[in-house]
Design an enzyme around this catalytic site. Structure first.
Site, PDB file in Angstrom:
ATOM      1  N   SER A  74       0.836  -1.192   0.000  1.00 15.93           N
ATOM      2  CA  SER A  74       0.000   0.000   0.000  1.00 15.93           C
ATOM      3  C   SER A  74       0.875   1.247   0.000  1.00 15.93           C
ATOM      4  CB  SER A  74      -0.944  -0.010   1.206  1.00 15.93           C
ATOM      5  OG  SER A  74      -0.219  -0.114   2.401  1.00 15.93           O
ATOM      6  N   CYS A  75       0.236   2.364  -0.230  1.00 13.60           N
ATOM      7  CA  CYS A  75       0.905   3.657  -0.331  1.00 13.60           C
ATOM      8  C   CYS A  75       1.826   3.857   0.871  1.00 13.60           C
ATOM      9  CB  CYS A  75      -0.153   4.752  -0.387  1.00 13.60           C
ATOM     10  SG  CYS A  75       0.511   6.398  -0.627  1.00 13.60           S
ATOM     11  N   PRO A  76       3.027   4.300   0.660  1.00 11.75           N
ATOM     12  CA  PRO A  76       3.623   4.826  -0.561  1.00 11.75           C
ATOM     13  C   PRO A  76       4.509   3.822  -1.314  1.00 11.75           C
ATOM     14  CG  PRO A  76       5.044   5.424   1.239  1.00 11.75           C
ATOM     15  CD  PRO A  76       3.890   4.599   1.826  1.00 11.75           C
ATOM     16  N   ASP A 125      -3.208  -2.028  -5.045  1.00 11.27           N
ATOM     17  CA  ASP A 125      -3.682  -0.824  -4.357  1.00 11.27           C
ATOM     18  C   ASP A 125      -4.325   0.096  -5.383  1.00 11.27           C
ATOM     19  OD1 ASP A 125      -4.079   1.461  -2.878  1.00 11.27           O
ATOM     20  OD2 ASP A 125      -1.966   1.842  -2.477  1.00 11.27           O
TER      21      ASP A 125
END
Length: 81
Positions: free
Chosen positions: A17-19, A44
């Protein structure tokens, strides 16, 4: 998928997931030669806007295409310098 380019390397960031998709994409692009294309496979959904935004603001990167393929988001970026 567009046939105007050939994928040089594939980066699998599924489950991240981010980042991390952007961080790992940047690292993989840095390792490519000018003109080579990176395929990024992500799960994601935020990667669609995150990678597009990163490519738009990064010198030496051209985002060629983004494809939603079921649960996988595919991004194609070329190193331009």
């Amino acid at each position: 998928m567009n046939t105007e380019y050939t994928v040089s390397e594939t980066l699998d960031v599924k489950g991240e997931s981010c980042p991390m998709p952007v961080v790992k994409t940047k690292g993989a692009i840095d390792d490519l030669k000018e003109g080579e294309v990176l395929e990024v496979l992500a799960t994601d959904s935020g990667s669609m806007s995150d990678i597009a935004g990163w490519a738009e603001t990064t010198e030496g990167v051209e985002l060629l295409e983004q494809v939603e393929d079921g649960d996988v988001f595919k991004h194609y970026a070329r190193k331009t310098e």
